[in-house]
Every structure is written in structure tokens, then in C-alpha cells.
Design an enzyme around this catalytic site. Structure first.
Site, PDB file in Angstrom:
ATOM      1  N   GLY A   5      59.681  31.516  83.041  1.00 53.58           N
ATOM      2  CA  GLY A   5      59.278  32.060  84.350  1.00 53.58           C
ATOM      3  C   GLY A   5      60.354  32.005  85.418  1.00 53.58           C
ATOM      4  N   ARG A  55      52.919  42.545  81.792  1.00 53.66           N
ATOM      5  CA  ARG A  55      52.420  42.246  80.443  1.00 53.66           C
ATOM      6  C   ARG A  55      51.690  43.434  79.816  1.00 53.66           C
ATOM      7  NH1 ARG A  55      50.645  35.914  81.571  1.00 53.66           N
ATOM      8  NH2 ARG A  55      52.705  35.084  81.070  1.00 53.66           N
TER       9      ARG A  55
END
Length: 399
Positions: free
Chosen positions: A357, A38
Site C-alpha cells: 500500500g 481493483r
């Protein structure tokens, strides 16, 4: 898609204070960040602003502190990881608004970067309190949102600030919105969607939306069993939400009405126990599943046929695995179909967008993640986008 401003629309940034919403909700183990994906995603935006001479203040949440300070959820814990990725020294500021932030800005030079404390330490963040947003905005000249993963929440730092400051999409947000527009906004047809995962109940809204948007809907994972049961197939001991067969029938009717072909497996991989390489493993037609067997993957013939379907398509949206891919050999259908999609993308005949995910893990497992056109790491926001919902953080940038 409605036009939104990007970093290309910024004028001279020297000495200006940019409030940049990023995703620093990072996985940790023993006080160490275990995955920097991220940070890597937002690094281009942060560095571009810093190199243009802005003072960059990063806004982010971390965990669920429920509006109270918590030492275990302070963003001070991620400073080292952010410094590693950016290759710059980062200041940490233990507040998000007020005098302490103003003083910190006073000692920052043009091009410096600081991380402000976890926005969720204040109740005003999740309540999207205008006064809280105004307090944050008071220290900034402009706002940049680079956190698509938080765009489905109307919080002070994702939506409230856009009403108070000139607002722009960061590079990661821009890339995501452009990819999503190519996938479902104004896609090249025919469009295929792969939807997998354990339960129909968690993806009902997605399925209901997609049948009106795509030409081919490929169902995999445990949810395929519920579809098979709705079609009168005895799925034995398989994971199946029998109470949803009526709902599934409505989805199938809606698909027929809109000209969307729903693809269900006709051969399957079954076993009496869910374990790696079990002795009771066999491949059979869906109508031959025994009462004590469970379906754990899509069979090789069906995967071959699904690959042929993808060859006729120009766009693919993928969310969820085809089988219980974490346990071998129930990863075979996912890996094979992913490799087909990757090859078609590489040769330029398919635009492939995947998200969620499990999906990212499955495509990494198949070794093809870098060959897809775009992979979204945003779980909830990606699903809500697939449901056709307006995402507040995105809508706010386009107003």
C-alpha cells in the site's frame, strides 16, 4: 514457477457457469466506492469470459463480517461501481450457494454477469469448510481465481473450490504471477531489493528471506535507523527498535555469508520536529545526528549512490518508502530513487516490480507508477510472497 492453467486453456464456454474469485473489497465513503482500481484489474478476465459466452458469477469478500450477515458489508453496495467499469448490466444475487443461485443462473443468458453475496457472511468461507465449498461449486462448471490479493488465505473461495472444479488463473492473477516470477522466481541478475517502512519488526521475515535471494539490499525508512543503531550509530530521537539490534546483526551476518551487499544511508535528513519544512531541517553524516534530532529521510549523496547501484542491476523489487514521504520535504529520497528506477525501466535495462500500500502511494506521489514493469496492489499477499512463503491460492492453481 510451476505451470498453471490460464484462460488460454479454456475450450468452448457457451452457456457454461464460471465462478470467478475477484477482489471487490473496495474503499467506500458515504456508501460510494472511492477507488475502482481493483475492479479495473479484474475487468479483462470478467469481460473475456462473458464475451466467450459464459455465465459469469463473481465471488468476493467485503470487510470482516465474521461469518454473519451485515447490511453495511453487503456486496450489493458495489454493484453500481462494477457496472460503471464493465459497461454491462450486473445482476446481484443475495446468496453464494443453493437454490437462489441455481434459479438466478436459470434466468441468466450466455454472457451475463452476476455478483454473489459477500462470501464471508458464511463461517465456512474463512474456515475453508469443504461442505461450504461443495455447495458453491455445485452451481459452477469451472473456477477462475483473479484475486492475487486474497491468495495468501486458504479460504473456501480461494482454495477449497480448486479441489472441486477445473481451475484457472484469470488475466490479473496471471500477470501478477508472471511479474513475480521475473522478480524473484527466476530473475535476471544482479537483483536489488528496496525495503523501507517504519519498522524492522513488520518486515523481519522479508529481510531474512531476501538476503539469500538478492545481490543488493537497500534499506530505507524508519527501519534503516535500527540497522544504523546495530552498526553502533547514535540515531538520536529517531524512530528505532533498539531491542531488535541483535536480530539485525544476524541479518547482516547472513547477508555477508550469501554475498548480498546491504546499503544503509551515510548522509541523512534530520530535524528536531516532525513537521512540513521545519526550521530545524538539516542534512548531515549519520555520525553527526544530535541527541535531540530525528532522521526522517535518506540524504542526497546516499540517494545518488543508490541510483548508481540500480544502474548495475537488471531486476528490482521495491517495498516501502525511503523516508517519511507523506510530509515534505521528507519525500525527496523516495521520489528521486523511484524516478531513477523508472528511467532505467523505460530504457529497458531494468525489470522493476513494486508492491504494498505505502509503496503504491509513494510511486504515485513520485509520478512514476505507470513506468514500473509491474505494480502489485496486494498488500499482505505481496509481503508473504517476498517472505518466500507458498501462497495457498496460488499453489492450489498449480496442483
Amino acid at each position: 514457477m510451476t505451470a498453471f492453467k490460464t484462460l488460454d486453456d479454456l475450450g468452448d464456454m457457451t452457456g457454461k457457469v464460471a465462478l470467478v474469485r475477484v477482489d471487490l473489497n473496495l474503499p467506500m465513503n458515504g456508501g460510494q466506492v472511492t477507488d475502482k482500481t481493483r475492479i479495473n484489474a479484474s475487468a479483462p478476465t470478467i469481460l473475456e469470459l462473458a464475451d466467450a459466452g459464459a455465465k459469469v458469477l463473481l465471488l468476493a469478500h467485503f470487510g470482516r463480517p465474521k461469518g454473519a450477515r451485515s447490511s453495511t458489508m453487503s456486496l450489493s453496495m458495489v454493484v453500481d461501481a462494477v457496472q460503471d467499469v464493465l459497461g454491462r448490466e450486473i445482476m446481484f444475487v443475495p446468496e453464494v450457494a443453493g437454490e437462489v443461485v441455481a434459479q438466478s443462473i436459470g434466468i441468466m443468458r450466455a454472457g451475463d454477469i452476476a455478483i454473489l453475496e459477500n462470501t464471508r457472511f458464511w463461517p465456512g468461507e474463512e474456515k475453508n469448510d469443504p461442505e461450504f465449498a461443495a455447495a458453491i461449486a455445485a452451481n459452477g462448471d469451472l473456477y477462475v481465481n483473479d484475486a492475487f490479493s486474497a491468495a495468501h488465505r486458504a479460504h473456501a473461495s480461494t482454495e477449497g473450490l480448486t479441489k472441486l472444479l477445473p481451475s484457472y488463473a484469470g488475466r490479473a492473477m496471471q500477470k501478477e504471477l508472471e511479474a513475480l516470477d521475473k522478480a524473484l522466481g527466476s530473475p535476471e541478475k544482479p537483483v536489488a531489493a528496496v525495503v523501507g517502512g517504519a519498522k524492522v519488526s513488520s518486515k523481519l521475515a522479508v529481510l531474512e528471506h531476501l538476503v539469500g535471494q538478492v545481490d543488493h539490499l537497500i534499506i530505507g525508512g524508519g527501519m534503516a535507523n535500527t540497522f544504523l543503531a546495530a552498526r553502533g550509530v547514535d540515531v538520536g530521537k529517531s524512530l528505532c527498535e533498539h531491542e531488535l539490534t541483535g536480530t539485525v546483526e544476524k541479518i547482516l551476518d547472513a547477508a555477508d555469508a550469501s554475498g548480498c551487499t546491504v546499503h544503509l544511508p551515510y548522509d541523512v535528513v534530520v530535524s528536531k520536529e516532525f513537521a512540513a519544512n521545519p526550521s530545524s531541517l538539516r542534512i548531515c553524516n549519520v555520525h553527526e545526528v544530535a541527541g535531540d534530532e530525528m532522521i526522517l529521510d535518506v540524504g542526497p549523496q546516499a540517494v545518488e549512490a543508490l541510483g548508481d547501484v540500480l544502474k548495475t542491476c537488471r531486476t528490482l523489487v521495491w517495498n516501502g518508502p525511503m523516508g517519511a514521504f507523506e510530509t515534505q520535504p521528507f519525500d525527496e529520497a523516495t521520489v528521486k530513487l523511484a524516478k531513477t528506477a523508472a528511467a532505467l525501466t523505460s530504457e529497458g535495462s531494468l525489470v522493476s516490480v513494486a508492491g504494498g500500500g505505502d509503496t503504491v502511494a509513494a510511486l504515485n506521489h513520485a509520478g512514476v507508477a505507470d513506468q514500473f514493469s509491474y505494480i502489485s496492489t496486494a498488500g499482505g499477499a505481496f509481503l508473504e510472497w517476498m517472505e518466500g512463503k507458498e501462497l495457498p491460492g496460488v499453489a492450489a492453481l498449480t496442483r
